[in-house]
Write an enzyme that holds these catalytic residues in place. Sequence first.
Site, mmCIF file in Angstrom:
data_model
loop_
_atom_site.group_PDB
_atom_site.id
_atom_site.type_symbol
_atom_site.label_atom_id
_atom_site.label_comp_id
_atom_site.label_asym_id
_atom_site.label_seq_id
_atom_site.Cartn_x
_atom_site.Cartn_y
_atom_site.Cartn_z
ATOM 1 C CE LYS A 110 21.716 5.554 89.924
ATOM 2 N NZ LYS A 110 22.102 6.444 88.697
ATOM 3 C CE LYS A 191 24.216 14.480 95.875
ATOM 4 N NZ LYS A 191 25.666 14.332 94.892
ATOM 5 C CE LYS A 194 19.496 15.518 87.207
ATOM 6 N NZ LYS A 194 20.616 15.304 88.081
#
Length: 321
Positions: A110, A191, A194
Amino acid sequence: MTKRVFSAFKPTGHLTLGNLLGAIMPAVRLQDEANCVYAVADLHALTIKHDPERLRARTLEAATLLLACGLDRSLVYIQSRVPAHTELAYLLESTAYFGEMRRMIQFKEKSANQEEVRLSLLTYPALMAADILLHRADIVPVGEDQRQHVELTRDLALRFNRLYGEIFTVPEAVHPQLAARVMDLTTPDSKMGKSDGSAAGTIYLLDEPADIRRKIMRAVTDSETEVRYDLQEKPGVSNLLTLLAVCSGQQVESLAFQSYGALKRETAEAVVETLRPVQERYAELSADPAELSRILAAGAALAVQRTADLMALARGAIGLL
């Protein structure tokens, strides 16, 4: 002795069908055999740039959905309403080493895509460890992407116990056997997420039935026509078969279709029917904001009460008055 289970859901996006089938449904089943605690980890959402109003809205939506999905027999609360999370996180930061935080895979991934990296992105594994240790959790259901963080939690618990006394339960990471791995409908090698999934390939728990049907009917398959479960050669078809099997309670091996269209239509209806009671209960809870606020406040108050003795022990052990 009843096992204690803890898990948390980060409100960085709307909860998806993948969250429901892969994490929430196994959590609902665990309520029959364990003492379960589930938190909406809104503090974890502060590790990246965010909009405060959107965070508040998504936090409330996530908490309401957890209750609507059937976790009303567990302790459900919003993380930031229990100050012990941040206090214990600092005690664990004072036990952790910079090198082990920096080596966390998620931090590396990240931070590599950000020009300005928030310090909380580096230290949030200590907060995650505090979330778990605060409730003396024996079991932490996690996906593969979180196993490293649970290992760090174990290391910090063992180190604290060795240095200051036996305070923390050392948790074990488990991967629910019945959890389904749900992939993005447009990119079935990724995957369904959200926060990082495609809108067209992601089914959100509050999607309208018409939107659910449209997304599934447009799901990527392949240039063949045979319907069979084959993750390597037919990931899109296999994903649809998985959705149908889990939502209908059937075994993948028992499903047979003559065409992709027929598979998609039946999968769409199974998903719509799976989400119908969740959406109805969500609407009921949302229609009475005062009662919803009372439920969440009661959950936070109970979490404060349950964790007070452990925090007193941890403070005293590390040398605080």
